[in-house]
Design a protein around this motif. Sequence first.
Motif, PDB file in Angstrom:
ATOM      1  N   GLY A 148      21.632  55.116  29.309  1.00  0.00           N
ATOM      2  CA  GLY A 148      21.700  55.778  27.912  1.00  0.00           C
ATOM      3  C   GLY A 148      23.279  55.860  27.406  1.00  0.00           C
ATOM      4  N   GLN A 178      19.642  56.437  34.972  1.00  0.00           N
ATOM      5  CA  GLN A 178      19.020  56.546  33.794  1.00  0.00           C
ATOM      6  C   GLN A 178      20.230  57.150  32.684  1.00  0.00           C
ATOM      7  OE1 GLN A 178      15.739  59.124  33.822  1.00  0.00           O
ATOM      8  NE2 GLN A 178      14.781  58.124  35.694  1.00  0.00           N
ATOM      9  N   PHE A 179      20.842  57.918  33.161  1.00  0.00           N
ATOM     10  CA  PHE A 179      22.018  58.472  32.459  1.00  0.00           C
ATOM     11  C   PHE A 179      23.043  57.408  32.164  1.00  0.00           C
ATOM     12  CE2 PHE A 179      26.549  59.936  32.430  1.00  0.00           C
ATOM     13  CZ  PHE A 179      26.531  60.498  31.374  1.00  0.00           C
TER      14      PHE A 179
END
Length: 352
Positions: free
Chosen positions: A31, A27-28
């Motif tokens: 982003g 997820q990081f």
Amino acid sequence: MPGNLSSPYPGNSSEAWQAPSFTRAAQFRVGATMLLFSFAAVSNLAVLFSVAQGGGRRLSPRFRPLILSLALADLMMTFVVMPLDAVWNVTVQWYAGDVLCKLLCFLKLFAMHASAFILVAISLDRHAAILYPLSSLDSQRRNKRMLLVAWSASLLLASPQVLQFIFRTIKAGNADFTQCVTHGSFRQRWQETLYNMFHFVTLYVMPLLVMIFCYARIMLEINRQMKKNKAAGDSCLRRSGTDQIPKARLKTLKMTIIIVASFVICWTPYYLLGIWYWFHPQMLRETPEYVNHILFLFGHLNTCSDPVIYGLYTPSFRADLASCWRRCSPDSPRTPDQSEPSQEGTGPEQEQ
């Protein structure tokens, strides 16, 4: 690893297979990738606009196609590799079918080769400009030929990705999980390792060696001329009729050295990780997941750094952006000479 994008080229493994998931580290990565995508898209499009529109009347004719091609290669990385990586990490498995699997893997490798080969062309151009200044009369034609070779070689080396026996969509065992991988495409592990090493050489080792050769010879030539000038009583290189390396040419050289250094710094950890994986697949279990993601994101920084470096060393780029801002802002006052740069002889656009 969705699509095995955390290593340069995925490999086969005899380890027990486990379906990947959209973890916190992934997820990081998504982003951060989208932030880099936004910056790279805006900045490289700005460079493309400046070179194609404003830079046409100020940028050196010999250097303009090189910067234009570098911006196009960076835009391919931006609009192909980054969105593919982000979406693939979100979906985890591959939903786009076999044709798009091959096409997008081809475009990814094509963009990566083009970026590296254009840097080689830029290095060869600087090598000729410094060591053989009299050859500048034919430099524009030579640069166009080098760019044609760079784009053609990138297309040729990436074309095997569309073949049936390399990337393809397969299902993992009896699970309802489809992935775009090379699993089962090679009979032996060493065959795939050889294939990966071939692309490692063409993507990184060969371009790096050529660039090191060019800039080493350039540094030796500059050092020789500095010693010659010092012996003649000069403390530095002057811009005069007798100087073989004009001031603007040296500034262009500094810019290209930093661009090449950015390529080496950003992509070296990524390729070293890939080599480790090819020869030691168990490293995926031994290395924290966030390390793989960070190193891949670090490679993306190269696409963002090129337009920044170009902008810092090119006054006309900043002037073109200011002119564009004034045209887009109806309340901004205009004067007839606002679009022209005030710095003459201070950037690569003034090189002869």
